[in-house]
Design a protein around this motif. Structure first.
Motif, short mmCIF file in Angstrom:
data_model
loop_
_atom_site.label_atom_id
_atom_site.label_comp_id
_atom_site.label_asym_id
_atom_site.label_seq_id
_atom_site.Cartn_x
_atom_site.Cartn_y
_atom_site.Cartn_z
N THR A 43 14.93 -6.46 -6.28
CA THR A 43 15.10 -6.91 -4.89
C THR A 43 15.79 -5.82 -4.09
OG1 THR A 43 17.26 -7.93 -5.24
CG2 THR A 43 15.34 -9.30 -5.65
N ARG A 44 15.42 -5.76 -2.81
CA ARG A 44 16.09 -4.85 -1.89
C ARG A 44 15.93 -5.41 -0.48
NH1 ARG A 44 12.01 -1.20 0.30
NH2 ARG A 44 10.16 -1.28 -1.02
N GLY A 45 16.67 -4.85 0.43
CA GLY A 45 16.59 -5.28 1.82
C GLY A 45 17.96 -5.34 2.43
N GLN A 46 17.98 -5.72 3.68
CA GLN A 46 19.23 -5.85 4.40
C GLN A 46 19.04 -6.81 5.56
OE1 GLN A 46 20.37 -2.02 5.85
NE2 GLN A 46 18.47 -1.68 6.94
N ASP A 47 20.15 -7.37 6.01
CA ASP A 47 20.15 -8.29 7.15
C ASP A 47 19.10 -9.38 6.99
OD1 ASP A 47 22.22 -6.75 8.25
OD2 ASP A 47 20.77 -5.41 9.21
N ASP A 48 18.05 -9.35 7.80
CA ASP A 48 17.07 -10.44 7.79
C ASP A 48 15.78 -10.07 7.06
OD1 ASP A 48 16.04 -8.64 9.62
OD2 ASP A 48 15.57 -10.16 11.13
N LEU A 49 15.85 -9.11 6.13
CA LEU A 49 14.68 -8.68 5.37
C LEU A 49 15.00 -8.63 3.88
CD1 LEU A 49 11.89 -7.25 4.87
CD2 LEU A 49 13.09 -5.11 5.31
N THR A 50 14.13 -9.20 3.07
CA THR A 50 14.20 -9.04 1.62
C THR A 50 12.83 -8.61 1.13
OG1 THR A 50 15.94 -10.69 1.28
CG2 THR A 50 14.54 -10.21 -0.60
N VAL A 51 12.81 -7.60 0.28
CA VAL A 51 11.58 -7.13 -0.34
C VAL A 51 11.72 -7.32 -1.84
CG1 VAL A 51 10.02 -5.18 -0.69
CG2 VAL A 51 11.28 -5.39 1.47
#
Length: 91
Positions: A43-51
């Motif tokens: 998992t990765r991402g920040q704020d309002d995004l997750t990938v």
């Protein structure tokens, strides 16, 4: 649409490949990350995004349960599931 684009390039989807799934919104990204990691996703991402990342086959039979799971996670964590992408692998 992704599978149709793969087929146009001679890719049946049966060969496992790096695949990404995108989630947006103000829902619970932290809980999504935890559940996804337990299921074997990076998992990765920040704020309002997750990938979410994994290596899987994307033919219809293999991918349908994964697609349903992504939609279920989006609903459970009040996020918008924005789809997926993968590399083309010609078989």
């Amino acid at each position: 649409m992704v599978r149709a684009a793969l087929a146009e390039q001679g890719d049946s989807g049966i060969t496992p490949r790096h695949t990404l799934f995108y989630f947006y919104g103000d829902g619970d990204h932290g809980d999504l990350n935890e559940v996804a990691r337990r299921a074997g996703f990076l998992t990765r991402g920040q704020d309002d995004l997750t990938v979410l990342e994994t290596t899987i086959a994307v033919d219809e039979a293999s991918f349908s349960p994964v697609s349903a799971m992504m939609q279920s996670w989006a609903a459970a964590f009040q996020l918008d599931y924005d789809g997926w992408e993968c590399a083309v692998v010609t078989n």
